[in-house]
Design an enzyme around this catalytic site. Sequence first.
Site, PDB file in Angstrom:
ATOM      1  N   GLY A 176      -8.755  -2.327  -5.663  1.00  0.00           N
ATOM      2  CA  GLY A 176      -7.646  -3.141  -5.206  1.00  0.00           C
ATOM      3  C   GLY A 176      -6.687  -3.190  -4.302  1.00  0.00           C
ATOM      4  O   GLY A 176      -6.931  -2.077  -3.400  1.00  0.00           O
ATOM      5  N   GLU A 177      -6.052  -4.152  -3.406  1.00  0.00           N
ATOM      6  CA  GLU A 177      -5.699  -3.927  -1.920  1.00  0.00           C
ATOM      7  C   GLU A 177      -6.118  -4.004  -0.946  1.00  0.00           C
ATOM      8  O   GLU A 177      -6.368  -3.455  -0.330  1.00  0.00           O
ATOM      9  CB  GLU A 177      -4.130  -3.826  -2.262  1.00  0.00           C
ATOM     10  CG  GLU A 177      -2.722  -4.112  -3.938  1.00  0.00           C
ATOM     11  CD  GLU A 177      -1.555  -4.066  -3.941  1.00  0.00           C
ATOM     12  OE1 GLU A 177      -1.466  -3.830  -1.973  1.00  0.00           O
ATOM     13  OE2 GLU A 177      -0.508  -3.933  -4.303  1.00  0.00           O
ATOM     14  N   GLY A 178      -7.370  -4.573  -1.260  1.00  0.00           N
ATOM     15  CA  GLY A 178      -8.411  -3.373   0.070  1.00  0.00           C
ATOM     16  C   GLY A 178      -9.129  -2.692  -0.755  1.00  0.00           C
ATOM     17  O   GLY A 178      -8.685  -1.550  -0.642  1.00  0.00           O
ATOM     18  N   ARG A 218       1.054  -0.947   0.296  1.00  0.00           N
ATOM     19  CA  ARG A 218       0.227  -0.089  -0.188  1.00  0.00           C
ATOM     20  C   ARG A 218       1.549   1.566   0.051  1.00  0.00           C
ATOM     21  O   ARG A 218       0.933   1.944  -0.176  1.00  0.00           O
ATOM     22  CB  ARG A 218      -1.179  -0.557   1.338  1.00  0.00           C
ATOM     23  CG  ARG A 218      -2.339  -1.060   0.708  1.00  0.00           C
ATOM     24  CD  ARG A 218      -2.709  -1.464   2.567  1.00  0.00           C
ATOM     25  NE  ARG A 218      -3.909  -2.196   1.797  1.00  0.00           N
ATOM     26  CZ  ARG A 218      -4.584  -3.201   3.095  1.00  0.00           C
ATOM     27  NH1 ARG A 218      -3.858  -3.384   4.237  1.00  0.00           N
ATOM     28  NH2 ARG A 218      -5.318  -3.754   2.710  1.00  0.00           N
TER      29      ARG A 218
END
Length: 593
Positions: free
Chosen positions: A412-414, A292
């Site tokens: 994406g990525e949560g 992140r």
Amino acid sequence: MNKLDTQRQKEIQQAEELLFAGPQALGFAKGLFQGHFVSDWVMPYPRIPAAQQTELNKSLAELRQFLDEQLDPVEIDRQADIPRDVINGLGRIGVLGMTAPMEFGGRGFSQMANCRILEEIGRRCASTSVFVNAHHSIGIRALLLFGTHEQKQEWLPKLVTGEQLGAFALTEQEAGSDAANVQMQARPTDDSAHFILNGEKRYITNAAIAHVLTVMARTPMPGSDKTAITAFLVTPDMPGFTILDARMPKMGIRGTATGRFALRDVKVPKENILGPMGKGLKVALTVLDFGRTTFGACCTGAAKTCLRLAIEHANTRRQFNKTLGEFDLVKKKIARMAADAYAMEAMTTITASLIDRGLEDYMIETAMLKVFTTERLWEVINDAFQIYGGSAYFVNLPLERMLRDARINQIGEGSNEVLTSFIALVGMRGPGMEFKEIYDTMMKPSRGQISRAWTAGMNRLGAAMRVPDVPVESEQLQAHARQLGRLIWRFNFAVNRALIAYREPILDMQLVQERIAGAAMDLFASTCVLSRQDAEIQLARRNGDSAPPDQSAADLFLRQSFRRIRRFLGGLTDNDDKSLLATAKSYLAKRPS
């Protein structure tokens, strides 16, 4: 206890295991929720050490030359493929192993330095920056963080050069943002020397081109009927590894190889387990923390490109005998883009520095960075699009591609919605537990509880009575610092009031969570901007400059951010939530016409 209560207790237990099993040190974000300003996490503004800065400057110069000569974002988008010679070149100049230790062929760069590299790539091509992120920031990150020395010796040398590529395989049909719901099974063989993996993964970047995949699968826990997630290193040459869809066609970041694969009785040696058995969820979430930060760097780079394009067009395009830049509504967009880009860079730098300093439990800060930078980039691209007008809609300009590429960032990525609730709930846990101590003691006092309740009460009272100090060196920033301190006090008061008013039901009140998380994110962003601004003024003073650098973008961001914080907090008591939910309920109940 009825079925609903039983399910709620199970959900709370799962949330505790997922979110709160790690260290509970009072970091910056958790401090905000308790009315504290943990200054040493964010001030002074971090700088890359001089020796590494020199090395970084060389790497950036080499990278820019390579990207200028070899990278064609338009062709990558058109062909839906990143050419192998581009991948080889990125490996040759060290991009694919920037943070890996030198003993394994990496560059040994810090996360802050790595973010500068990803920002440079993000300025030019989202597909390439996502590819690098998938390979290095999450693909081989578990190996870097949790691998044994033997595992690193075996896998890293070829991964850091790009001879082999990595991928991170978490997402399934039932497990996306809900990372704990992984269903892929890993059963030990009778001799416990191997695990047999079965299941499918989807939306995996680099799936069909990776040589090593970090795969999350559910394993039985010895002496228990429960299962837990474990991380495995899996290679596509293992019998039973089947690519179901090598390149799933998609709207944006078309150059990335996003695929779907199945493991059908794949036999994986126990030596390929990454990290402790049953601790794969911790591995996954730690890896995503690193990813992140570079995610934020990529968004920052893209935002700076949009700002540059918007300025160029505003200064050259004429309408009604004026350049576009002479119109106030265009100036408004340019100013907002500049302010947001400044904040995105500051927030990325400080968040990356938390990792480099070896601090613990920065999950809230990385979640804030991801949500904030992806939302801001979407706004920045929209503003640039509007300044260009109809011409931005055509494929001869990069904005059309950038718009398509940027949309995945909020998912994406949560997903941003899940991370927003995560920020609020994890942040509120500290003061919430203190209020619980007080409440439980009032209901059923005991000698030990009274002592704990007294401490909790004094903590809550102390935060309510004291406006935190925000230490800045520059005299011209004192007013902003005082205002930030008062807003932190107001935020803490609002959090306390919400916890007292709603108690346990707040776990389901996402509209309340959204406002609390929104205020917290802007408090973090404002702090990062103020820290950077203070450092720039002090650096100018030390260099003997008579006037500090232009601070207009930072000043504008702080003013607008403070106004947003007040709006978030005001919305906790003045809102249309009941009407909104009633409307949604009535329409969700209707049959489609």
